[in-house]
Design a protein around this motif. Structure first.
Motif, PDB file in Angstrom:
ATOM      1  N   ALA A   7      48.384  42.748  30.562  1.00 11.79           N
ATOM      2  CA  ALA A   7      47.791  43.771  29.805  1.00 11.79           C
ATOM      3  C   ALA A   7      46.863  43.381  28.866  1.00 11.79           C
ATOM      4  N   LEU A   8      47.434  42.325  28.068  1.00  9.52           N
ATOM      5  CA  LEU A   8      46.279  41.639  26.994  1.00  9.52           C
ATOM      6  C   LEU A   8      45.608  40.845  27.753  1.00  9.52           C
ATOM      7  N   PHE A   9      45.803  40.144  28.953  1.00 13.59           N
ATOM      8  CA  PHE A   9      44.523  39.410  29.442  1.00 13.59           C
ATOM      9  C   PHE A   9      43.488  40.365  29.890  1.00 13.59           C
ATOM     10  N   PRO A  55      54.260  31.490  35.158  1.00 16.34           N
ATOM     11  CA  PRO A  55      54.391  32.402  36.354  1.00 16.34           C
ATOM     12  C   PRO A  55      53.410  33.853  36.142  1.00 16.34           C
ATOM     13  N   VAL A  56      53.323  34.197  34.861  1.00 16.37           N
ATOM     14  CA  VAL A  56      52.220  35.308  34.713  1.00 16.37           C
ATOM     15  C   VAL A  56      51.036  35.247  35.016  1.00 16.37           C
ATOM     16  N   VAL A  57      50.465  33.949  34.581  1.00 21.02           N
ATOM     17  CA  VAL A  57      49.271  33.666  35.002  1.00 21.02           C
ATOM     18  C   VAL A  57      48.950  33.339  36.469  1.00 21.02           C
ATOM     19  N   ALA A  58      49.907  32.782  36.908  1.00 22.24           N
ATOM     20  CA  ALA A  58      49.961  32.394  38.479  1.00 22.24           C
ATOM     21  C   ALA A  58      49.965  33.610  39.384  1.00 22.24           C
ATOM     22  N   THR A  59      50.887  34.476  39.131  1.00 18.83           N
ATOM     23  CA  THR A  59      51.271  35.474  40.179  1.00 18.83           C
ATOM     24  C   THR A  59      50.668  36.886  39.734  1.00 18.83           C
ATOM     25  N   ILE A  60      50.541  37.175  38.339  1.00 18.27           N
ATOM     26  CA  ILE A  60      50.315  38.462  37.964  1.00 18.27           C
ATOM     27  C   ILE A  60      48.636  38.653  37.612  1.00 18.27           C
ATOM     28  N   PHE A  61      48.334  38.094  36.580  1.00 15.58           N
ATOM     29  CA  PHE A  61      47.001  38.121  36.162  1.00 15.58           C
ATOM     30  C   PHE A  61      46.050  37.310  37.213  1.00 15.58           C
ATOM     31  N   GLY A  62      46.487  36.191  37.737  1.00 17.36           N
ATOM     32  CA  GLY A  62      45.936  35.487  38.889  1.00 17.36           C
ATOM     33  C   GLY A  62      45.557  36.357  40.059  1.00 17.36           C
ATOM     34  N   GLN A  91      41.124  42.055  42.608  1.00 22.03           N
ATOM     35  CA  GLN A  91      40.897  43.444  42.247  1.00 22.03           C
ATOM     36  C   GLN A  91      39.267  43.372  42.532  1.00 22.03           C
ATOM     37  N   PRO A  92      38.683  44.356  42.974  1.00 19.00           N
ATOM     38  CA  PRO A  92      37.273  44.608  43.351  1.00 19.00           C
ATOM     39  C   PRO A  92      36.624  44.502  41.926  1.00 19.00           C
ATOM     40  N   ALA A  93      37.224  45.090  40.820  1.00 23.66           N
ATOM     41  CA  ALA A  93      36.254  45.010  39.638  1.00 23.66           C
ATOM     42  C   ALA A  93      35.936  43.693  38.943  1.00 23.66           C
ATOM     43  N   TYR A  94      36.744  42.595  39.061  1.00 25.45           N
ATOM     44  CA  TYR A  94      36.344  41.551  38.750  1.00 25.45           C
ATOM     45  C   TYR A  94      35.303  40.500  39.737  1.00 25.45           C
ATOM     46  N   GLY A  95      35.215  41.161  40.730  1.00 27.20           N
ATOM     47  CA  GLY A  95      34.023  40.478  41.764  1.00 27.20           C
ATOM     48  C   GLY A  95      34.433  39.111  42.434  1.00 27.20           C
ATOM     49  N   ILE A  96      35.702  38.823  42.129  1.00 30.54           N
ATOM     50  CA  ILE A  96      35.865  37.447  42.976  1.00 30.54           C
ATOM     51  C   ILE A  96      35.872  37.493  44.550  1.00 30.54           C
ATOM     52  N   GLY A  97      36.777  38.532  44.969  1.00 33.35           N
ATOM     53  CA  GLY A  97      36.588  38.790  46.340  1.00 33.35           C
ATOM     54  C   GLY A  97      37.637  37.984  47.055  1.00 33.35           C
ATOM     55  N   PHE A  98      38.702  37.384  46.578  1.00 31.82           N
ATOM     56  CA  PHE A  98      39.613  36.892  47.392  1.00 31.82           C
ATOM     57  C   PHE A  98      40.340  37.978  48.298  1.00 31.82           C
ATOM     58  N   ALA A  99      40.607  37.747  49.666  1.00 32.50           N
ATOM     59  CA  ALA A  99      41.317  38.625  50.352  1.00 32.50           C
ATOM     60  C   ALA A  99      42.753  38.702  49.800  1.00 32.50           C
ATOM     61  N   LYS A 100      43.489  39.817  50.082  1.00 35.29           N
ATOM     62  CA  LYS A 100      44.578  40.059  49.610  1.00 35.29           C
ATOM     63  C   LYS A 100      45.623  39.004  50.386  1.00 35.29           C
ATOM     64  N   ASP A 101      45.539  39.033  51.807  1.00 36.83           N
ATOM     65  CA  ASP A 101      46.466  38.162  52.591  1.00 36.83           C
ATOM     66  C   ASP A 101      46.246  36.667  52.283  1.00 36.83           C
ATOM     67  N   SER A 122      48.104  49.571  35.300  1.00 37.09           N
ATOM     68  CA  SER A 122      49.148  49.068  36.560  1.00 37.09           C
ATOM     69  C   SER A 122      49.966  47.855  35.891  1.00 37.09           C
ATOM     70  N   LEU A 123      49.274  46.632  35.486  1.00 35.00           N
ATOM     71  CA  LEU A 123      49.842  45.697  35.037  1.00 35.00           C
ATOM     72  C   LEU A 123      50.987  45.889  33.575  1.00 35.00           C
ATOM     73  N   ALA A 124      50.423  46.988  32.963  1.00 34.54           N
ATOM     74  CA  ALA A 124      51.310  47.401  31.730  1.00 34.54           C
ATOM     75  C   ALA A 124      52.568  48.077  32.190  1.00 34.54           C
ATOM     76  N   THR A 125      52.697  48.621  33.640  1.00 36.03           N
ATOM     77  CA  THR A 125      53.907  49.226  34.153  1.00 36.03           C
ATOM     78  C   THR A 125      54.976  48.016  34.620  1.00 36.03           C
ATOM     79  N   TYR A 126      54.199  47.027  34.826  1.00 36.18           N
ATOM     80  CA  TYR A 126      54.853  45.538  35.159  1.00 36.18           C
ATOM     81  C   TYR A 126      55.652  45.106  33.947  1.00 36.18           C
ATOM     82  N   GLY A 127      54.813  45.274  32.705  1.00 43.68           N
ATOM     83  CA  GLY A 127      55.617  44.816  31.235  1.00 43.68           C
ATOM     84  C   GLY A 127      56.546  45.602  30.961  1.00 43.68           C
ATOM     85  N   VAL A 128      56.500  46.824  31.438  1.00 39.05           N
ATOM     86  CA  VAL A 128      57.476  47.898  30.900  1.00 39.05           C
ATOM     87  C   VAL A 128      58.825  47.452  31.430  1.00 39.05           C
ATOM     88  N   GLY A 129      59.089  46.752  32.573  1.00 41.55           N
ATOM     89  CA  GLY A 129      60.273  46.198  33.199  1.00 41.55           C
ATOM     90  C   GLY A 129      60.831  45.310  32.211  1.00 41.55           C
TER      91      GLY A 129
END
Length: 465
Positions: free
Chosen positions: A390-392, A256-263, A269-279, A59-66
Motif C-alpha cells: 500500500a505504501l508503494f 517477495p513483496v516487491v517480486a509478487t505483490i507490488f510487482g 493493473q491497467p492504471a499503471y499502463g505497463i500492460g503485461f498479460a495476467k497469464d 486491495s493491497l491493503a487487505t493483503y497487508g491486513v493478514g
C-alpha cells in the motif's frame, strides 16, 4: 553400527522434514492464492471505484491486513507451541488456514452485497494471518529439534522449500484459469476455484502431521518440569536482543513483496499502463519459485559448513540491489529481462536469507521459549513489510515518474537493515541444541563438529545434539 534408537531418530528426522515441507506447502498455497487474487482480481470485484488508484491501494491493503493479525497469532500460537507442543500447534494452524481460505471462495461480491463483501474479506484475511503466524516457527522448531547435529540447516530448509512449493502451486492453479477462461467467467466465478480447493488442504495436512512424534527437546523439557507457564514473558525478558535482531532480519520479506505483490500490480493493473498479460506475469513468480526449490536445500547444506550469517548477509544486500533492475525491466515492458532478473533476485540471491532463517532464528532461542520468541519477532517484522504494498502504491501511484527508483530505493534500504542485524548476531551452527539460546555458549571445535557431522550424514549419529 546403526542402533534401533538411531534408526528411529533418523526416521523421525525425515518425517519431521517431510511434514514441515508438505504442511508449509499446503498452508502457504492458501496464503498466496489470496495474495495473487489481491493483485489480479480483487480491485475489480471487492473494491470498485471510479479512481483505479484507490481500488489498487484498498486491495493491497487487505493483503497487508493478514499480516496485521500475525503478531496476535504469534502470541497465541507461540504460547501454545511452547506449552502444548510443536505438533499440536501445527495441526491447529492447518485447520484455521484451510477453513478461512475456503470461506473466501464463497464470498459475495461488492455488487451483490455492497460494503459487507470487503468487510467479510478482511475478517477472513485476519483469520488467515492469525493461522499462518504459527506455521513457520512451529515447523522450523519441530524440524530443527528432530534434525541430527551438523545438519540442522539442511533439514530446516525444507520448511521454506515447502513455502516456495506452495507459491508455485498457487500460481499454477491461477495460470490455466487466467489463460483459458474467458475474462468474464474468470472475474465472475473462476477465481473462486483455487480457494475452494483448500478443502483438500485440511484433509491432507491433518493426515500428514499426525504421523510425526513430538520433538525430543520439548519432551525433555516436560520430563524435567521445565515447560514454561509464561513463555512469552521469559522470551522477552531473556532474549529481547535476539528478538529485535529477528524483527530486523524479517524485514527481508520486502523482496517477495516487491517480486509478487507490488510487482504484479505494477505490471498488470491497467492504471499503471505497463500492460503485461495476467497469464504472462504469473510465470515470473512461478519460475523464480521453481528455481528456489532447487537452491534452498543447497544453501541450507552450505550453511552447515560455513555458518548461517554469511549467506544471509550476502543474500540481503544483493537481492536489494537487484530490486532496482527487476522493477526497471517491468517499466520498459521487457518480459524476458523481467523474468531473468526475477530468477536472479527471487530464485537465487534471496534464498541466501530465505533458506537459512528456519534454522538460524530458532537456534537463537532456548527450547522452552523457541516457538514464542521466533513467532513473535518474525511476525512483527513481516507485518511491517506487509504494509509496504500500500505504501508503494501511494508513493509510486499510476502516472508517477521514477517508480523503479522510488520503490527500489525503499527495498534496498530495508535489506541493508536486515544485513546489519545479521552482522551483529552470534553464529549458531556449531552449538549443541541444549545450549542454543545461551549467549555464553561455546561452539564445538570445528574438527569435532565436522566429525560428528560426517557421522550424522552416514546415519551413525542420528540423535539430535
Amino acid at each position: 553400527m546403526v542402533t534401533t534408537r538411531a534408526m528411529h531418530h533418523m526416521s523421525q528426522s525425515r518425517k519431521a522434514a517431510a511434514s514441515g515441507w508438505i504442511g508449509s506447502a499446503l498452508e502457504y498455497y492458501d496464503f498466496f492464492i489470496y495474495a495473487t487474487a489481491a493483485s489480479l482480481i480483487f480491485p475489480q470485484i471487492f473494491f470498485p471505484s471510479d479512481n483505479p488508484t484507490v481500488a489498487i491501494v484498498a486491495s493491497l491493503a487487505t493483503y497487508g491486513v493478514g499480516y496485521v493479525a500475525r503478531p496476535i497469532g504469534a502470541f497465541v500460537l507461540g504460547h501454545w507451541g511452547d506449552t502444548h507442543g510443536r505438533k499440536t500447534v501445527l495441526i491447529v494452524c492447518m485447520f484455521l488456514m484451510g477453513i478461512s481460505t475456503m470461506a473466501v471462495g464463497i464470498l459475495p461480491t461488492y455488487q451483490q452485497v455492497g460494503i459487507l463483501a470487503p468487510i467479510l474479506l478482511v475478517i477472513l484475511r485476519l483469520v488467515q494471518g492469525f493461522a499462518v503466524a504459527g506455521e513457520i516457527s512451529g515447523a522450523s522448531s519441530m524440524i530443527l529439534e528432530h534434525a541430527p547435529f551438523g545438519r540442522r540447516g539442511f533439514y530446516a530448509s525444507f520448511a521454506l522449500q515447502g513455502v516456495q512449493a506452495g507459491q508455485i502451486l498457487a500460481a499454477a492453479v491461477f495460470l490455466p484459469l487466467a489463460a483459458y477462461m474467458p475474462t468474464d467467467a474468470f472475474n465472475s466465478w473462476g477465481w473462486r476455484i483455487p480457494f475452494l480447493l483448500s478443502f483438500f488442504v485440511i484433509v491432507a495436512g491433518y493426515i500428514i502431521r499426525r504421523e510425526v512424534d513430538e520433538t525430543p527437546a520439548f519432551a525433555r523439557e516436560g520430563e524435567l518440569g521445565e515447560t514454561p507457564r509464561a513463555p512469552i514473558v521469559q522470551a522477552i525478558k531473556l532474549s529481547w536482543r535476539d528478538m529485535l535482531r529477528v524483527i530486523c532480519m524479517a524485514l527481508m520479506n520486502v523482496i517477495p513483496v516487491v517480486a509478487t505483490i507490488f510487482g504484479a500490480a505494477y505490471a498488470v493493473q491497467p492504471a499503471y499502463g505497463i500492460g503485461f498479460a495476467k497469464d504472462v506475469y504469473l510465470w515470473i513468480p512461478v519460475l523464480g519459485n521453481m528455481l528456489a526449490v532447487f537452491v534452498i536445500p543447497f544453501v541450507g547444506h552450505l550453511s552447515d559448513k560455513v555458518g548461517r550469517k554469511p549467506p544471509i548477509i550476502v543474500g540481503a544486500l544483493l537481492s536489494g540491489l537487484l530490486a532496482f533492475g527487476y522493477l526497471y525491466a517491468i517499466s520498459i515492458r521487457n518480459v524476458p529481462l523481467a523474468i531473468l532478473l526475477s530468477l536472479l533476485m527471487w530464485g537465487v540471491v534471496y534464498q541466501g536469507y530465505n533458506a537459512i532463517f528456519p534454522s538460524f532464528y530458532p537456534e537463537l532461542f532456548p527450547t522452552r521459549t523457541r516457538v514464542s520468541a521466533m513467532a513473535i519477532s518474525q511476525n512483527i517484522g513481516t507485518t511491517i513489510t506487509a504494509l509496504l504494498p500500500a505504501l508503494f502504491a501511494t508513493v509510486a501511484p499510476p502516472g508517477s515518474a521514477n517508480i523503479p527508483l522510488t520503490v527500489g530505493a525503499i527495498a534496498f534500504g530495508i535489506t541493508v537493515i536486515a544485513a546489519l542485524a545479521a552482522v551483529t548476531a552470534r553464529e549458531t551452527y556449531r552449538i549443541n541444541i541444549e545450549d542454543l539460546g545461551n549467549p555464553e555458549a561455546v561452539p564445538m571445535a570445528r574438527a569435532d563438529y565436522e566429525r560428528q557431522r560426517a557421522g550424522a550424514a552416514s546415519g551413525a549419529a542420528a540423535v539430535p545434539t
